[in-house]
Design an enzyme around this catalytic site. Sequence first.
Site, PDB file in Angstrom:
ATOM      1  N   ASN A  48      79.959  32.225  50.241  1.00 22.77           N
ATOM      2  CA  ASN A  48      80.417  33.575  50.518  1.00 22.77           C
ATOM      3  C   ASN A  48      79.372  34.571  50.013  1.00 22.77           C
ATOM      4  O   ASN A  48      78.277  34.180  49.601  1.00 22.77           O
ATOM      5  CB  ASN A  48      81.800  33.808  49.878  1.00 22.77           C
ATOM      6  CG  ASN A  48      82.647  34.758  50.693  1.00 22.77           C
ATOM      7  OD1 ASN A  48      82.149  35.715  51.281  1.00 22.77           O
ATOM      8  ND2 ASN A  48      83.937  34.504  50.730  1.00 22.77           N
ATOM      9  N   HIS A  78      67.930  30.177  28.057  1.00 19.69           N
ATOM     10  CA  HIS A  78      66.760  30.452  27.220  1.00 19.69           C
ATOM     11  C   HIS A  78      66.866  29.699  25.899  1.00 19.69           C
ATOM     12  O   HIS A  78      67.943  29.592  25.316  1.00 19.69           O
ATOM     13  CB  HIS A  78      66.640  31.953  26.938  1.00 19.69           C
ATOM     14  CG  HIS A  78      66.255  32.744  28.137  1.00 19.69           C
ATOM     15  ND1 HIS A  78      64.952  32.861  28.570  1.00 19.69           N
ATOM     16  CD2 HIS A  78      66.998  33.443  29.017  1.00 19.69           C
ATOM     17  CE1 HIS A  78      64.913  33.609  29.650  1.00 19.69           C
ATOM     18  NE2 HIS A  78      66.144  33.977  29.952  1.00 19.69           N
ATOM     19  N   ALA A 125      89.170  31.115  40.241  1.00 22.48           N
ATOM     20  CA  ALA A 125      88.381  32.349  40.214  1.00 22.48           C
ATOM     21  C   ALA A 125      88.200  32.837  38.780  1.00 22.48           C
ATOM     22  O   ALA A 125      89.108  32.752  37.952  1.00 22.48           O
ATOM     23  CB  ALA A 125      89.065  33.421  41.055  1.00 22.48           C
TER      24      ALA A 125
END
Length: 155
Positions: A48, A78, A125
Amino acid sequence: MMKIKISVFKVSHPHSLVVGKKLRFRKRLSLRADAGGKINIGDCVFFNNDVSINARELVTIGSHVLIGENVKIYDHNHAFGKNYEGVQPNTFKTAPITIGDGVWIGSNVTILKGVTIGSRAIIAAGTVVNQDVQPDVIYQEKRSFEQIPIHYRKD
């Protein structure tokens, strides 16, 4: 009258990308493979809007995978010093990411390095995935919300 659909598809190093049949995507798909990283995408995968995949080692996505809006996938982070000397520039810790077949990843999900998502899993979600997900499960972050009444002073 002709309908024209324009999507932005950005690939940083095309030789580091393997894509199966029937890739579909909406707007602003960014695939970035740096420092020898690779991205492998299976057949019949849908992205999407605003999906970003960043690989410094390997991101593998199976077939028949649905990926919602604003999903971010990073196989690295990192490096930083033991005594928190700060982030080390251009130094990364990497671990491959594997997403199985038939997975559905909801909108606003972030998938972090070293994760394997089993086939047919559903990622809810807004979830941050920082551990392996078994096949055939719904994976969601447990969130606790509390409504605290506001007691206004009466003057």
